[in-house]
Design a protein around this motif. Structure first.
Motif, PDB file in Angstrom:
ATOM      1  N   ASP A 279      45.926  42.051  45.165  1.00  0.00           N
ATOM      2  CA  ASP A 279      46.750  40.843  45.108  1.00  0.00           C
ATOM      3  C   ASP A 279      47.773  40.849  43.981  1.00  0.00           C
ATOM      4  O   ASP A 279      48.786  40.149  44.084  1.00  0.00           O
ATOM      5  N   LEU A 280      47.514  41.568  42.918  1.00  0.00           N
ATOM      6  CA  LEU A 280      48.373  41.521  41.744  1.00  0.00           C
ATOM      7  C   LEU A 280      49.251  42.762  41.657  1.00  0.00           C
ATOM      8  O   LEU A 280      48.909  43.822  42.178  1.00  0.00           O
ATOM      9  N   TRP A 284      49.947  44.433  36.176  1.00  0.00           N
ATOM     10  CA  TRP A 284      49.018  43.403  35.706  1.00  0.00           C
ATOM     11  C   TRP A 284      47.618  43.954  35.428  1.00  0.00           C
ATOM     12  O   TRP A 284      46.838  43.313  34.738  1.00  0.00           O
ATOM     13  N   ASN A 329      47.133  29.363  38.614  1.00  0.00           N
ATOM     14  CA  ASN A 329      45.894  30.013  39.031  1.00  0.00           C
ATOM     15  C   ASN A 329      46.207  31.210  39.923  1.00  0.00           C
ATOM     16  O   ASN A 329      47.059  31.129  40.816  1.00  0.00           O
ATOM     17  N   TYR A 330      45.500  32.298  39.696  1.00  0.00           N
ATOM     18  CA  TYR A 330      45.687  33.529  40.450  1.00  0.00           C
ATOM     19  C   TYR A 330      44.327  34.020  40.944  1.00  0.00           C
ATOM     20  O   TYR A 330      43.306  33.828  40.278  1.00  0.00           O
TER      21      TYR A 330
END
Length: 469
Positions: A279-280, A284, A329-330
């Motif tokens: 997802d990132l 990151w 939020n992640y």
């Protein structure tokens, strides 16, 4: 798929509605004012606490609790326990009743607009890979003419359009009528877990060109599919520290966070495992596999984790959000893959909260600072070096005892995104020319720039001051 059309003028008056438990449109209209206020607010909340009810209805907790109990006695509110906390949920009589109540509320919230739209679910919706879901869109024509209305998933959302059976619908609505369109989505089983955004558009270009298109940004969160059975020989993973949507790990931009992923090879074969985060962005996060024989039965390499049968090993996962990471939020979905079984993927999630950084730089530039009859011209430059969007009101005030000038700012309200800047023009016009000295270098007029944050975020303490001569 379009559903039946109804007349808004008769909303909540159908005597054939089932009399079972739950709130109906006619009940909402007949409720006392205090109960009606709470019920209207709870329509958009899946569940809430007593404190939230009181804060959002301008009631103290004692009165709010009494009103909630009155609604519970009528069967309109349900009290539930969530992790030891008492919460409340609105009970609706039926799906159709829920739709009609929402229509009543949205007419109050959007007066003067010819089209009122209610997407359900609105905002973020969560599904599992391999499952299906419905997006219901209720459209009300409150204008004075009939209209052809197009409702569709925008072409920029190609992936969601592929999942949707019919991404484009058209309906015709007469004045004061409403209709519902249902988009059915089928999420493929192999979909990578994560967040997918799409755009819902409601357009009536022929009849309401000035008020449409209306766009709604939606987000679909796809969770890992739940397996029916887990074999004893399947590997397992444990993430530490643990996190959840309600207990995210707080981290500052630029801060390094270490997460431990413990892998247990329960098979009877030597296996190699790889960890990834889908997802990132790659900048990151990073993965470090152990080197050497750190645990009994453990054989490792630098690019993967090799485990003997029945052995356990630790993979270190590092999160390092950049300094310009936007606050919020992640969700980081972890994927553990096996060399022996490429089709077997273990999934877990790490919930992160990027904390806000409030850095705002304010500069005042003098473009025309000495005048005789004209207005002085200045420029206020706002630079957002933080990671939150700022909505600011800019003004100027005199620092002298006498009010000798008027201050005009254009624009006086600005929105500054993280990492960007905005310029505000400032004109300082003297109003009492007779106060200008006949001799000498002129009279200085001192003023200061002021700011208000519409979201009540912290502002710089030292703001610039200027002088007009």
């Amino acid at each position: 798929m379009a559903r039946k059309q109804s007349d808004l003028g008769s909303l909540g008056t159908d005597s054939s509605t089932e009399q079972g438990g739950g709130l109906r449109p006619s009940d909402l209209i007949d409720l006392p004012e205090s109960q009606q206020k709470i019920a209207q607010w709870m329509l958009n909340q899946p569940e809430c606490t007593l404190t939230e009810v009181a804060a959002n209805t301008d009631m103290d907790e004692g009165d709010a609790l009494i009103t909630l109990y009155e609604l519970m006695e009528q069967g309109f509110v349900q009290e539930i326990e969530v992790e030891g906390e008492t919460r409340y949920r609105l009970r609706l009589a039926s799906r159709e009743g829920s739709k009609q109540i929402s229509q009543t509320i949205q007419q109050i919230l959007a007066p003067g607009k010819p089209l009122a739209v209610i997407p359900n679910p609105s905002g973020t919706h969560t599904v599992m890979a391999g499952s299906s879901f419905e997006l219901c869109v209720t459209v009300s024509n409150k204008g004075n003419q009939s209209a052809l209305i197009d409702i569709y998933i925008d072409e920029v959302s190609q992936l969601l359009r592929q999942w949707c059976e019919s991404p484009y619908e058209r309906i015709a609505l007469s004045p004061n009528s409403t209709s519902e369109v249902v988009f059915q989505f089928q999420v493929p089983p192999q979909t990578v877990p994560g967040n997918y955004t799409y755009l819902l558009v409601v357009d009536a270009p022929q009849h309401y060109p000035e008020d449409t298109p209306i766009r709604y940004s939606q987000r679909l969160q796809v969770l890992p599919a739940i397996e029916d059975a887990v074999r004893v020989s399947d590997a397992t993973l444990t993430v530490s520290p643990a996190s959840s949507s309600r207990n995210a790990i707080a981290i500052q931009p630029g801060q390094l966070l270490q997460v431990s992923v413990l892998v247990d090879n329960r098979s009877n074969r030597v296996d190699r495992f790889w960890l990834s985060c889908s997802d990132l962005e790659e900048g990151w996060w990073g993965v470090r596999y152990p080197e050497g024989l750190q645990l009994p039965g453990l054989v490792t390499t630098a690019d993967g984790l090799d485990l003997n049968p029945g052995a356990k090993g630790e993979i270190l996962l590092f999160f390092n959000p950049p300094l310009n990471a936007v606050a919020g939020n992640y969700i980081a979905t972890l994927r553990l893959q096996s060399a022996n079984n490429p089709d077997f993927v273990l999934l877990d999630a790490v919930y992160l909260q990027i904390l806000p950084v409030y850095l705002l730089n304010v500069e005042l530039r003098t473009l025309l600072g000495r005048v005789r009859r004209l207005a002085g011209v200045f420029e206020v430059r706002l630079t957002n070096d933080g990671n939150t969007a700022r909505e600011l009101v800019v003004y100027a005030t005199s620092l002298d005892e006498d009010e000798l000038c008027t201050y005009t700012l254009e624009p006086n309200q600005v929105r500054v995104l993280p990492g960007s800047d905005a310029n505000v023009g400032l004109q300082v016009k003297p109003t009492k020319w007779w106060c200008r000295p006949l001799y000498g270098g002129g009279r200085p007029i001192n003023f200061a720039v002021g700011l208000e944050d519409r979201q009540q975020m912290p502002l710089p303490k030292d703001l610039p001051q200027g002088t007009l001569v």
